[in-house]
Design a protein around this motif. Sequence first.
Motif, PDB file in Angstrom:
ATOM      1  N   TYR A 184       0.820  -1.117  -0.083  1.00  0.00           N
ATOM      2  CA  TYR A 184      -0.136  -0.085  -0.038  1.00  0.00           C
ATOM      3  C   TYR A 184       0.717   1.189   0.069  1.00  0.00           C
ATOM      4  N   VAL A 185       1.970   1.293   0.899  1.00  0.00           N
ATOM      5  CA  VAL A 185       2.686   2.601   1.140  1.00  0.00           C
ATOM      6  C   VAL A 185       3.675   2.835  -0.309  1.00  0.00           C
ATOM      7  N   PHE A 186       4.048   1.808  -0.768  1.00  0.00           N
ATOM      8  CA  PHE A 186       4.934   1.803  -2.114  1.00  0.00           C
ATOM      9  C   PHE A 186       4.054   2.228  -3.262  1.00  0.00           C
ATOM     10  N   GLY A 187       2.941   1.655  -3.407  1.00  0.00           N
ATOM     11  CA  GLY A 187       1.829   2.229  -4.308  1.00  0.00           C
ATOM     12  C   GLY A 187       1.431   3.473  -4.235  1.00  0.00           C
ATOM     13  N   TRP A 188       1.126   3.842  -3.148  1.00  0.00           N
ATOM     14  CA  TRP A 188       0.511   5.229  -2.849  1.00  0.00           C
ATOM     15  C   TRP A 188       1.409   6.344  -2.858  1.00  0.00           C
ATOM     16  N   LEU A 189       2.768   6.172  -2.640  1.00  0.00           N
ATOM     17  CA  LEU A 189       3.882   7.048  -2.768  1.00  0.00           C
ATOM     18  C   LEU A 189       4.429   7.162  -4.271  1.00  0.00           C
ATOM     19  N   ALA A 190       4.028   6.076  -5.269  1.00  0.00           N
ATOM     20  CA  ALA A 190       4.515   6.201  -6.488  1.00  0.00           C
ATOM     21  C   ALA A 190       3.835   7.251  -7.341  1.00  0.00           C
ATOM     22  N   PRO A 191       4.579   7.830  -8.362  1.00  0.00           N
ATOM     23  CA  PRO A 191       3.644   8.705  -9.240  1.00  0.00           C
ATOM     24  C   PRO A 191       2.639   8.203 -10.184  1.00  0.00           C
ATOM     25  N   HIS A 192       1.804   8.920 -10.292  1.00  0.00           N
ATOM     26  CA  HIS A 192       0.820   8.287 -11.377  1.00  0.00           C
ATOM     27  C   HIS A 192       1.274   8.441 -12.649  1.00  0.00           C
ATOM     28  N   THR A 193       1.037   7.474 -13.460  1.00  0.00           N
ATOM     29  CA  THR A 193       1.607   7.421 -15.011  1.00  0.00           C
ATOM     30  C   THR A 193       0.411   8.014 -15.655  1.00  0.00           C
ATOM     31  N   SER A 194       0.904   9.210 -16.463  1.00  0.00           N
ATOM     32  CA  SER A 194       0.017  10.000 -17.301  1.00  0.00           C
ATOM     33  C   SER A 194      -0.276   9.250 -18.511  1.00  0.00           C
ATOM     34  N   ARG A 195      -1.485   9.014 -19.117  1.00  0.00           N
ATOM     35  CA  ARG A 195      -1.652   8.308 -20.163  1.00  0.00           C
ATOM     36  C   ARG A 195      -2.142   9.666 -21.371  1.00  0.00           C
ATOM     37  N   PRO A 196      -1.992   9.126 -22.723  1.00  0.00           N
ATOM     38  CA  PRO A 196      -2.292  10.078 -23.549  1.00  0.00           C
ATOM     39  C   PRO A 196      -3.843  10.329 -23.676  1.00  0.00           C
ATOM     40  N   VAL A 197      -4.250  11.380 -23.891  1.00  0.00           N
ATOM     41  CA  VAL A 197      -5.514  11.705 -24.274  1.00  0.00           C
ATOM     42  C   VAL A 197      -5.946  11.357 -25.661  1.00  0.00           C
ATOM     43  N   PRO A 198      -7.132  10.534 -25.670  1.00  0.00           N
ATOM     44  CA  PRO A 198      -7.642  10.145 -27.113  1.00  0.00           C
ATOM     45  C   PRO A 198      -8.093  11.255 -27.898  1.00  0.00           C
ATOM     46  N   PRO A 199      -7.931  11.380 -28.979  1.00  0.00           N
ATOM     47  CA  PRO A 199      -8.507  12.457 -29.729  1.00  0.00           C
ATOM     48  C   PRO A 199     -10.035  12.472 -29.835  1.00  0.00           C
ATOM     49  N   PRO A 200     -10.702  13.743 -29.820  1.00  0.00           N
ATOM     50  CA  PRO A 200     -12.078  13.704 -29.881  1.00  0.00           C
ATOM     51  C   PRO A 200     -12.779  12.848 -31.198  1.00  0.00           C
ATOM     52  N   PRO A 201     -13.913  12.419 -30.907  1.00  0.00           N
ATOM     53  CA  PRO A 201     -14.542  11.799 -32.117  1.00  0.00           C
ATOM     54  C   PRO A 201     -14.920  12.771 -33.209  1.00  0.00           C
ATOM     55  N   ASP A 202     -14.938  12.139 -34.576  1.00  0.00           N
ATOM     56  CA  ASP A 202     -15.166  12.786 -35.538  1.00  0.00           C
ATOM     57  C   ASP A 202     -16.868  13.385 -35.503  1.00  0.00           C
ATOM     58  N   PRO A 203     -16.929  14.542 -35.844  1.00  0.00           N
ATOM     59  CA  PRO A 203     -18.376  15.048 -36.037  1.00  0.00           C
ATOM     60  C   PRO A 203     -19.283  14.018 -36.895  1.00  0.00           C
ATOM     61  N   PRO A 204     -20.556  13.978 -36.813  1.00  0.00           N
ATOM     62  CA  PRO A 204     -21.226  12.975 -37.537  1.00  0.00           C
ATOM     63  C   PRO A 204     -21.441  13.725 -39.165  1.00  0.00           C
ATOM     64  N   VAL A 205     -21.312  12.998 -39.980  1.00  0.00           N
ATOM     65  CA  VAL A 205     -21.512  13.397 -41.423  1.00  0.00           C
ATOM     66  C   VAL A 205     -22.942  13.412 -41.937  1.00  0.00           C
ATOM     67  N   PRO A 206     -23.306  14.642 -42.410  1.00  0.00           N
ATOM     68  CA  PRO A 206     -24.895  14.713 -42.624  1.00  0.00           C
ATOM     69  C   PRO A 206     -25.042  13.892 -43.748  1.00  0.00           C
ATOM     70  N   ASP A 207     -26.392  13.066 -43.754  1.00  0.00           N
ATOM     71  CA  ASP A 207     -26.962  12.001 -44.805  1.00  0.00           C
ATOM     72  C   ASP A 207     -27.206  13.163 -46.070  1.00  0.00           C
ATOM     73  N   PRO A 208     -26.717  12.825 -47.230  1.00  0.00           N
ATOM     74  CA  PRO A 208     -27.036  13.577 -48.367  1.00  0.00           C
ATOM     75  C   PRO A 208     -28.543  13.038 -48.842  1.00  0.00           C
ATOM     76  N   SER A 209     -29.024  12.216 -48.779  1.00  0.00           N
ATOM     77  CA  SER A 209     -30.291  11.768 -49.232  1.00  0.00           C
ATOM     78  C   SER A 209     -31.389  12.437 -48.658  1.00  0.00           C
ATOM     79  N   PRO A 210     -32.683  12.717 -49.411  1.00  0.00           N
ATOM     80  CA  PRO A 210     -33.807  13.567 -49.016  1.00  0.00           C
ATOM     81  C   PRO A 210     -34.312  12.484 -47.833  1.00  0.00           C
ATOM     82  N   PRO A 211     -35.005  13.365 -46.931  1.00  0.00           N
ATOM     83  CA  PRO A 211     -35.711  12.403 -45.815  1.00  0.00           C
ATOM     84  C   PRO A 211     -36.775  11.782 -46.375  1.00  0.00           C
ATOM     85  N   PRO A 212     -37.216  10.650 -45.745  1.00  0.00           N
ATOM     86  CA  PRO A 212     -38.237   9.745 -46.209  1.00  0.00           C
ATOM     87  C   PRO A 212     -39.524  10.526 -45.995  1.00  0.00           C
ATOM     88  N   PRO A 213     -40.546  10.242 -46.840  1.00  0.00           N
ATOM     89  CA  PRO A 213     -41.931  10.824 -46.597  1.00  0.00           C
ATOM     90  C   PRO A 213     -42.565  10.347 -45.196  1.00  0.00           C
TER      91      PRO A 213
END
Length: 116
Positions: A71-100
Amino acid sequence: MTSKAPVEFKVVAGTSGAGAGFILSQFILWLLGCWAWGASWAADKAVDAIAAVPQPAAEMIGLVVTVIGAYVFGWLAPHTSRPVPPPPDPPVPDPSPPPPTPDAGIELVTGPLPVI
């Protein structure tokens, strides 16, 4: 350890602390065997001094000191930083006309209803 799944430094430190706690617990058992149970302080009698401690007490001391070390050794150890994942791509609009819609082509009647 791989680059895709690295082991966090806290885990390595906690494992090292458990090993250090086990070694420290053997030293504590030797001291207790010599001091409390009257075993010889001679270096060649260390096994006899450790064996002089009753088994339940020895197991409990080993468990507690090992857990505290991890516990003591784990508590004293520094935290390993992880890379931040990139944000997700924005949704692509559908080019087809909406259904009736279901009411397409139906004329709504406004006003009074005819009497039949």
